[in-house]
Design a protein around this motif. Structure first.
Motif: not given
Length: 362
Positions: A123, A225, A229, A277, A282, A285-286
């Motif tokens: 990721h 997460t 992850w 970020i 990813a 998104d949160q």
């Protein structure tokens, strides 16, 4: 024992194991300051930057952490989650220094290419070219560690705990420390250990002693997460991401000289989110599920003060671990217990001795 962080609690446990009776006095609740707020990486962030005294404590502690975690889990039913997930230093400019340090200290740290990087941490943001990788570097879930330590201490018949009890002074007689004063109460003791973290410098200043330990604030944020992850810890440009077994990911941290102010700030939140970020896209998104701050006990070159205080017979220090309190705690506390009991020291105690480093305040 004055101070109920990881240093105070683990010092108490080491002393109990050597046959001492210990009373621990904490001004708030056990383990709620820097020991709770830290990330729990069982390594200095940039180990090659540190002097031999810090490396010696870190080496011993890293070897001891797995058995400490297992022993606490068996004794208390609380697993501190010592997780050897490895650490990636991404695109780091000090690779040559790091590799020289690794060779000297026989550490399994080596260079890896971008194929390895993205296989290890899928990721990650694209564009990283190389990294330094050290497998088996662990992190410990420090709030669980503190809960386990508190529980283990309370199982000992020779241990007593006073929380929400600020110590206000020492009991002195003819230059010897004979206990402490806490409000209207006095508590006699053959020896007093000051393990008050960022507050230690101010505490000793009341005795006319200059202890160069100052608070340095650090703020962190937390994401949730899926478990697995983030398989490994990653560090880039001074910021790091740390996975927990349940999928929480810690991201930190700031480095602020703001006295004893522990308030979180919007500025730090936005800075940490932007860094998170940029490293792990990813997460855009949160929103973080938590933000907090803690006060590190800053000291010159991060070398802690461990040993007797000159001029005050019966007064001992175990403080000043700066950014590495959780990393260095097992060795620091074992060393203190060795010195207080007269046992052979696990490592050379001279670099940590307060004598010559703690002076009369001018």
């Amino acid at each position: 024992m004055v101070g109920g962080g990881v240093i105070g609690c683990l010092s108490a446990l080491c002393l109990l194991e050597k046959g001492f009776a210990v009373r621990l006095i904490e001004r708030r609740r056990t383990g709620q300051e820097a020991s709770w707020a830290g990330g729990g990486i069982v390594s200095p962030l940039y180990p090659w930057r540190y002097s031999q005294p810090v490396s010696a404590l870190a080496d011993w502690s890293q070897g001891f952490y797995p058995q400490l975690g297992e022993a606490l889990a068996q004794a208390t039913g609380i697993d501190p989650e010592v997780s050897p997930c490895g650490l990636l230093w991404l695109d780091h400019a000090e690779q040559e220094d790091a590799l020289l340090w690794a060779a000297e200290h026989k550490k399994p740290l080596g260079p890896v290419d971008n194929a390895f990087i993205y296989q290890q941490v899928p990721h990650l943001a694209q564009g990283f070219q190389q990294a330094l990788w050290q497998p088996q570097v662990a992190n410990v879930r420090n709030p669980r560690l503190m809960t386990a330590l508190r529980t283990r201490l309370l199982q000992h018949s020779n241990f007593s705990l006073l929380e929400d009890t600020p110590v206000t002074g020492l009991l002195l007689s003819s230059g010897k420390v004979q206990g402490v004063r806490a409000g209207s109460q006095t508590y006699q003791a053959d020896s007093v250990v000051l393990a008050a973290g960022a507050w230690s410098g101010d505490w000793l200043a009341e005795l006319g002693l200059g202890l160069p330990v100052k608070p340095v604030k650090g703020q962190m944020i937390l994401y949730k997460t899926a478990p697995g992850w983030l398989p490994s810890m990653v560090l880039f440009d001074g910021r790091y991401a740390i996975p927990r077994r349940d999928g929480h990911v810690l991201f930190g941290s700031t480095l602020e000289h703001a006295g004893f102010d522990k308030h979180t700030t919007l500025e730090a939140l936005e800075s940490l989110k932007a860094s998170a970020i940029a490293l792990l896209p990813a997460l855009a998104d949160q929103q973080p599920v938590a933000q907090w701050a803690g006060l590190r006990p800053g000291s010159p070159e991060g070398v802690p003060f461990i040993g007797p205080v000159p001029g005050y017979d019966g007064l001992w220090l175990n403080t000043g671990h700066y950014r590495n309190g959780l990393v260095l705690a097992p060795a620091s506390c074992r060393l203190l217990a060795d010195l207080m009991s007269g046992a052979p020291a696990i490592i050379d105690p001279r670099p940590y001795a307060p004598a010559g480093r703690v002076e009369l305040a001018v």
